[in-house]
Design an enzyme around this catalytic site. Structure first.
Site, PDB file in Angstrom:
ATOM      1  N   ASP A  60       0.851  -1.193   0.000  1.00 43.77           N
ATOM      2  CA  ASP A  60       0.000   0.000   0.000  1.00 43.77           C
ATOM      3  C   ASP A  60       0.890   1.247   0.000  1.00 43.77           C
ATOM      4  OD1 ASP A  60      -3.207   0.531   0.972  1.00 43.77           O
ATOM      5  OD2 ASP A  60      -1.799   2.206   1.138  1.00 43.77           O
ATOM      6  N   ILE A  61       0.473   2.243  -0.773  1.00 41.41           N
ATOM      7  CA  ILE A  61       1.277   3.473  -0.903  1.00 41.41           C
ATOM      8  C   ILE A  61       1.288   4.280   0.402  1.00 41.41           C
ATOM      9  CG2 ILE A  61      -0.519   5.087  -1.716  1.00 41.41           C
ATOM     10  CD1 ILE A  61       1.462   5.855  -3.984  1.00 41.41           C
ATOM     11  N   ASN A 116     -13.171  -3.238   2.046  1.00 41.44           N
ATOM     12  CA  ASN A 116     -14.187  -2.206   2.207  1.00 41.44           C
ATOM     13  C   ASN A 116     -15.123  -2.213   1.015  1.00 41.44           C
ATOM     14  OD1 ASN A 116     -13.139  -1.088   4.666  1.00 41.44           O
ATOM     15  ND2 ASN A 116     -11.465  -0.213   3.464  1.00 41.44           N
ATOM     16  N   GLN A 134     -14.657   3.030   1.235  1.00 43.63           N
ATOM     17  CA  GLN A 134     -13.912   2.498   0.090  1.00 43.63           C
ATOM     18  C   GLN A 134     -13.500   3.654  -0.812  1.00 43.63           C
ATOM     19  OE1 GLN A 134     -16.050  -0.281  -2.428  1.00 43.63           O
ATOM     20  NE2 GLN A 134     -14.253  -0.717  -3.673  1.00 43.63           N
ATOM     21  N   HIS A 162     -10.374  -5.219  -3.591  1.00 47.31           N
ATOM     22  CA  HIS A 162      -9.039  -5.532  -3.069  1.00 47.31           C
ATOM     23  C   HIS A 162      -9.166  -5.941  -1.610  1.00 47.31           C
ATOM     24  CE1 HIS A 162      -9.859  -1.233  -2.579  1.00 47.31           C
ATOM     25  NE2 HIS A 162      -9.183  -1.296  -1.439  1.00 47.31           N
ATOM     26  N   HIS A 194      -7.006  -5.893   1.934  1.00 43.88           N
ATOM     27  CA  HIS A 194      -5.852  -5.377   2.677  1.00 43.88           C
ATOM     28  C   HIS A 194      -5.333  -6.503   3.567  1.00 43.88           C
ATOM     29  CE1 HIS A 194      -6.922  -0.934   2.202  1.00 43.88           C
ATOM     30  NE2 HIS A 194      -8.071  -1.506   1.900  1.00 43.88           N
TER      31      HIS A 194
HETATM   32  P1  5GP Z   1      -9.809   1.371   0.263  1.00 39.86           P
HETATM   33  O1  5GP Z   1      -9.953   2.664   1.010  1.00 39.86           O
HETATM   34  O2  5GP Z   1     -10.454   1.494  -1.102  1.00 39.86           O
HETATM   35  O3  5GP Z   1     -10.217   0.147   1.008  1.00 39.86           O
HETATM   36  O4  5GP Z   1      -8.251   1.176   0.041  1.00 39.86           O
HETATM   37  C1  5GP Z   1      -7.527   1.766  -0.981  1.00 39.86           C
HETATM   38  C2  5GP Z   1      -6.069   1.689  -0.597  1.00 39.86           C
HETATM   39  O5  5GP Z   1      -5.304   1.920  -1.785  1.00 39.86           O
HETATM   40  C3  5GP Z   1      -5.633   2.745   0.420  1.00 39.86           C
HETATM   41  O6  5GP Z   1      -5.085   2.075   1.564  1.00 39.86           O
HETATM   42  C4  5GP Z   1      -4.591   3.579  -0.326  1.00 39.86           C
HETATM   43  O7  5GP Z   1      -3.514   3.985   0.476  1.00 39.86           O
HETATM   44  C5  5GP Z   1      -4.153   2.640  -1.449  1.00 39.86           C
HETATM   45  N1  5GP Z   1      -3.725   3.301  -2.687  1.00 39.86           N
HETATM   46  C6  5GP Z   1      -4.356   4.323  -3.324  1.00 39.86           C
HETATM   47  N2  5GP Z   1      -3.697   4.662  -4.445  1.00 39.86           N
HETATM   48  C7  5GP Z   1      -2.619   3.829  -4.516  1.00 39.86           C
HETATM   49  C8  5GP Z   1      -1.553   3.689  -5.467  1.00 39.86           C
HETATM   50  O8  5GP Z   1      -1.451   4.393  -6.471  1.00 39.86           O
HETATM   51  N3  5GP Z   1      -0.626   2.723  -5.196  1.00 39.86           N
HETATM   52  C9  5GP Z   1      -0.714   1.913  -4.101  1.00 39.86           C
HETATM   53  N4  5GP Z   1       0.258   1.003  -3.950  1.00 39.86           N
HETATM   54  N5  5GP Z   1      -1.702   2.014  -3.194  1.00 39.86           N
HETATM   55  C10 5GP Z   1      -2.643   2.962  -3.401  1.00 39.86           C
END
Ligand code: 5GP
Length: 118
Positions: free
Chosen positions: A33-34, A91, A98, A104, A106
């Site tokens: 994760d970034i 999420n 989300q 995805h 985590h």
């Molecule tokens: P969500 O909030 O949709 O469950 O999780 C999305 C996740 O994607 C977040 O933890 C966020 O930090 C990660 N993320 C968003 N953009 C990027 C990206 O460009 N590269 C990577 N490696 N992770 C990302």
């Protein structure tokens, strides 16, 4: 919500945006994760166009689901998290916050994560 193939994970799957890859097979790609929320924070993304778990559970075949979750387990094992433990989170939708609309999972670990919600 309709699937938008311009989402960031679709771009990563197509190789248009770089990622720190930790695992790949024909069903899934896993990368760091970034903006990590734990010492180990890896995302496992299925190679199928689906918005979230809710969508995935309706679109993916039983075989694909089995292989995908098997990949999640393999990634956690390869990250060395099996013994001390890890948490998997996914999420779906606005109440879960989300932000990327490609399903995805985590994988979080590397310390004691405490209870589920703060
Ligand atoms: P969500 O909030 O949709 O469950 O999780 C999305 C996740 O994607 C977040 O933890 C966020 O930090 C990660 N993320 C968003 N953009 C990027 C990206 O460009 N590269 C990577 N490696 N992770 C990302």
């Amino acid at each position: 919500m309709a699937y938008d193939s311009n989402n960031v994970f679709a771009k990563i799957l197509r190789g248009e945006i770089p990622c720190k890859k930790v695992y790949e097979d024909e069903f899934a790609l896993a990368f760091h994760d970034i903006a990590p929320d734990a010492p180990v924070h890896v995302l496992v993304v299925p190679k199928i166009d689906c918005v979230s778990f809710d969508d995935f559970s309706q679109i993916a075949s039983a075989e694909f689901m089995k292989e995908f979750f098997s990949s999640v387990q393999k990634v956690a094992k390869e990250l060395g998290l099996q013994e001390n433990g890890y948490r998997i989170i996914t999420n779906h939708g606005p109440d879960a916050s989300q932000t990327v609309h490609h399903f995805h999972v985590h994988i979080l670990g590397g310390k004691n994560l405490g209870r589920l919600l703060p």
